[in-house]
Enzyme design. Structure first.
Site, PDB file in Angstrom:
ATOM      1  CD  GLU A  42      -2.961  -0.042   2.500  1.00 34.23           C
ATOM      2  OE1 GLU A  42      -2.293  -0.186   3.543  1.00 34.23           O
ATOM      3  OE2 GLU A  42      -4.190   0.036   2.523  1.00 34.23           O
ATOM      4  NE  ARG A  95      -7.028  -2.285   4.026  1.00 38.04           N
ATOM      5  CZ  ARG A  95      -6.332  -1.721   5.022  1.00 38.04           C
ATOM      6  NH1 ARG A  95      -5.482  -0.748   4.754  1.00 38.04           N
ATOM      7  NH2 ARG A  95      -6.515  -2.124   6.257  1.00 38.04           N
TER       8      ARG A  95
END
Ligand SMILES: Nc1ncnc2c1ncn2[C@@H]1O[C@H](COP(=O)(O)OP(=O)(O)O)[C@@H](O)[C@H]1O
Ligand SMILES: O=c1ccn([C@H]2C[C@H](O)[C@@H](COP(=O)(O)O)O2)c(=O)[nH]1
Length: 221
Positions: A42, A95
Site C-alpha cells: 500500500e 488492498r
C-alpha cells in the site's frame, strides 16, 4: 472508453485485504520471495507525505475536515497501483481501490465524520473510475482476524498517526469487511474470495501461507 489494466497485460492480480495491522504487509513480504511474482505494498508513505503534508495524520486528528482529502489521495494512488505496468505474470497487491471506498470511505460517512457532499463527490469519482477503467482483480485474499488481535499488533507496530485509534474503530472496520467479503451483503465483490484465518502467531501464519500457496497462485496458471 475503456483502458486496459493488468488483465489487458495478460497477468493475474491478487489483492490482500484485511483490517489495519492484520498482517497484510507481512504476508506480502513472505510471498515477495516467490519467483515470477511482483508485490505492491500500500502506498502508505505517500499518504504520510505529499509535498510535505501528512493527510493520514490530519485525517486521524480531524476526520470531518480531512477525510475527503485523504480518501481522494488514497483513491488516486490505489488507481495508479492497479494500472501500473506489471513486471511479472502475477501481481500481489495490498488492498485495492474497492476497500478504500467500501470500507474506509463508507466508515467515515456512516459514522457521521464525512459530510454528505464529500461522500457524494468521492462516490461519483469512484463510480466513474470503476465504470470507465478496467480495474483488474482476479482473486481477493482476506486475512480474517479479530479486532482485538489487530489492536495488539497495531499497538506493537506503534505507527505515530495511529496512536489515537481505539479498539472500537477496528471493530467497525472489521464489521464492514465481514459484511463485504464474508456475508457479501453490502457491496459487489469484484473477485472470488479466499479467507485465511489470521489470528495465529507468525510461524503458523507462514505455514498457512505455504499450505495456501497453490490455491492463491493456481488461478494464474
Ligand atoms: N502473525 C503475526 N503474529 C504477531 N505479530 C504479527 C503477525 N503478523 C504481523 N505481525 C506484526 O503486527 C504488526 C502489523 O503487521 P503488518 O503486516 O504491518 O499489518 P498490515 O500490513 O495489515 O497493517 C507488525 O508489527 C508485524 O510485525
Ligand atoms: O482507504 C484507506 C486505506 C487505509 N487507511 C489507513 C488505515 C491505516 O491507518 C493506514 C494503512 O493501513 P494498514 O492496514 O496498516 O496497511 O491507512 C485509510 O484511512 N483509508
Amino acid at each position: 472508453m475503456c483502458f486496459p489494466g493488468v488483465e489487458g497485460q495478460g497477468g493475474f492480480g491478487i489483492c490482500i485485504e484485511g483490517n489495519i495491522a492484520s498482517g497484510k504487509t507481512t504476508c506480502l513480504e513472505y510471498f515477495s520471495k516467490t519467483s515470477n511474482l511482483e508485490v505492491l505494498t500500500e502506498p502508505v508513505s505517500k499518504w504520510r507525505n505529499i509535498q510535505g503534508h501528512n493527510p493520514l495524520a490530519l485525517m486521524y486528528q480531524d476526520p470531518v475536515r480531512w477525510g475527503l482529502t485523504l480518501q481522494t489521495y488514497v483513491q488516486l494512488t490505489m488507481l495508479d497501483r492497479h494500472l501500473s505496468t506489471m513486471s511479472a505474470p502475477v501481481r500481489m497487491m495490498e488492498r485495492s481501490i474497492y476497500s478504500a471506498k467500501y470500507i474506509f470511505v463508507e466508515n467515515l460517512y456512516r459514522s457521521g465524520k464525512m459530510p454528505e457532499v464529500d461522500f457524494a463527490v468521492l462516490s461519483e469519482w469512484f463510480d466513474w473510475i470503476t465504470s470507465n477503467i478496467d480495474i483488474p482483480v482476479d482473486l481477493i485474499v482476506y486475512l480474517q482476524t479479530t479486532p482485538q488481535t489487530c489492536y495488539e499488533r497495531l499497538t506493537q507496530r506503534c505507527r505515530e498517526e495511529e496512536k489515537v485509534i481505539p479498539l472500537e474503530y477496528l471493530e467497525t472496520i472489521h464489521q464492514l469487511y465481514e459484511d463485504w467479503l464474508i456475508n457479501q451483503m453490502s457491496f459487489k465483490v469484484p473477485a472470488p474470495v479466499l479467507v485465511i484465518p489470521a489470528n495465529h502467531d507468525l510461524q503458523k501464519m507462514l505455514h498457512q501461507y505455504e499450505e495456501h500457496r497453490g490455491k492463491i497462485l493456481m488461478g494464474s496458471k
